[in-house]
Design a protein around this motif. Structure first.
Motif, PDB file in Angstrom:
ATOM      1  N   GLY A   9      83.565 -31.778  11.386  1.00 21.99           N
ATOM      2  CA  GLY A   9      83.897 -33.191  11.493  1.00 21.99           C
ATOM      3  C   GLY A   9      82.711 -34.091  11.783  1.00 21.99           C
ATOM      4  O   GLY A   9      82.879 -35.293  11.966  1.00 21.99           O
ATOM      5  N   ALA A  10      81.498 -33.543  11.836  1.00 21.34           N
ATOM      6  CA  ALA A  10      80.325 -34.359  12.163  1.00 21.34           C
ATOM      7  C   ALA A  10      80.061 -35.427  11.103  1.00 21.34           C
ATOM      8  O   ALA A  10      79.678 -36.547  11.436  1.00 21.34           O
ATOM      9  N   VAL A  11      80.287 -35.078   9.850  1.00 22.14           N
ATOM     10  CA  VAL A  11      80.050 -36.042   8.774  1.00 22.14           C
ATOM     11  C   VAL A  11      81.037 -37.197   8.906  1.00 22.14           C
ATOM     12  O   VAL A  11      80.659 -38.369   8.806  1.00 22.14           O
ATOM     13  N   GLN A  12      82.305 -36.881   9.156  1.00 23.40           N
ATOM     14  CA  GLN A  12      83.298 -37.943   9.321  1.00 23.40           C
ATOM     15  C   GLN A  12      82.995 -38.790  10.545  1.00 23.40           C
ATOM     16  O   GLN A  12      83.172 -40.014  10.524  1.00 23.40           O
ATOM     17  N   ASP A  13      82.525 -38.171  11.613  1.00 24.77           N
ATOM     18  CA  ASP A  13      82.155 -38.923  12.813  1.00 24.77           C
ATOM     19  C   ASP A  13      81.036 -39.912  12.509  1.00 24.77           C
ATOM     20  O   ASP A  13      81.042 -41.041  12.992  1.00 24.77           O
ATOM     21  N   GLN A  14      80.076 -39.481  11.691  1.00 27.30           N
ATOM     22  CA  GLN A  14      78.965 -40.361  11.328  1.00 27.30           C
ATOM     23  C   GLN A  14      79.466 -41.526  10.474  1.00 27.30           C
ATOM     24  O   GLN A  14      79.055 -42.676  10.667  1.00 27.30           O
ATOM     25  N   ILE A  15      80.372 -41.240   9.539  1.00 33.73           N
ATOM     26  CA  ILE A  15      80.943 -42.299   8.701  1.00 33.73           C
ATOM     27  C   ILE A  15      81.703 -43.298   9.569  1.00 33.73           C
ATOM     28  O   ILE A  15      81.552 -44.513   9.428  1.00 33.73           O
ATOM     29  N   ASP A  16      82.527 -42.783  10.487  1.00 31.07           N
ATOM     30  CA  ASP A  16      83.299 -43.663  11.377  1.00 31.07           C
ATOM     31  C   ASP A  16      82.383 -44.546  12.217  1.00 31.07           C
ATOM     32  O   ASP A  16      82.641 -45.735  12.388  1.00 31.07           O
ATOM     33  N   ALA A  17      81.300 -43.976  12.726  1.00 30.14           N
ATOM     34  CA  ALA A  17      80.362 -44.746  13.545  1.00 30.14           C
ATOM     35  C   ALA A  17      79.685 -45.837  12.722  1.00 30.14           C
ATOM     36  O   ALA A  17      79.492 -46.959  13.204  1.00 30.14           O
TER      37      ALA A  17
END
Length: 87
Positions: A9-17
């Motif tokens: 989920g790190a990629v999605q976390d980066q997108i969300d941020a």
């Protein structure tokens, strides 16, 4: 997809941020407070309903529309055509 040491989920976390940062920046650019009673471009009166609906309004509907059209037509090539990018 290999992500090295990144957790699930790190990629999605980066997108969300990134999206949250963009929203925060956009909100800081919004005007606040009472709007003008007359347009700063053409001096036409700005209706009370518009001043209530758009905090910090400075332009009448006609002038705002013209400004929005100018901003939309200048700048980005959305077609993605190689030929149009070379001009």
């Amino acid at each position: 997809m290999a992500t090295g040491w990144a957790g699930d989920g790190a990629v999605q976390d980066q997108i969300d941020a990134t999206v949250e940062d963009a929203i925060r920046r956009a909100r800081t650019r919004l005007r606040t407070g009472p709007g003008l009673s007359h347009c700063e471009e053409c001096e036409a009166p700005i209706p009370e309903a518009r001043r209530k609906a758009v905090p910090g309004v400075r332009l009448c509907v006609d002038c705002q529309s013209a400004q929005d059209e100018d901003a939309a037509s200048a700048g980005y090539n959305r077609r993605g055509s190689k030929d149009s990018q070379l001009r």
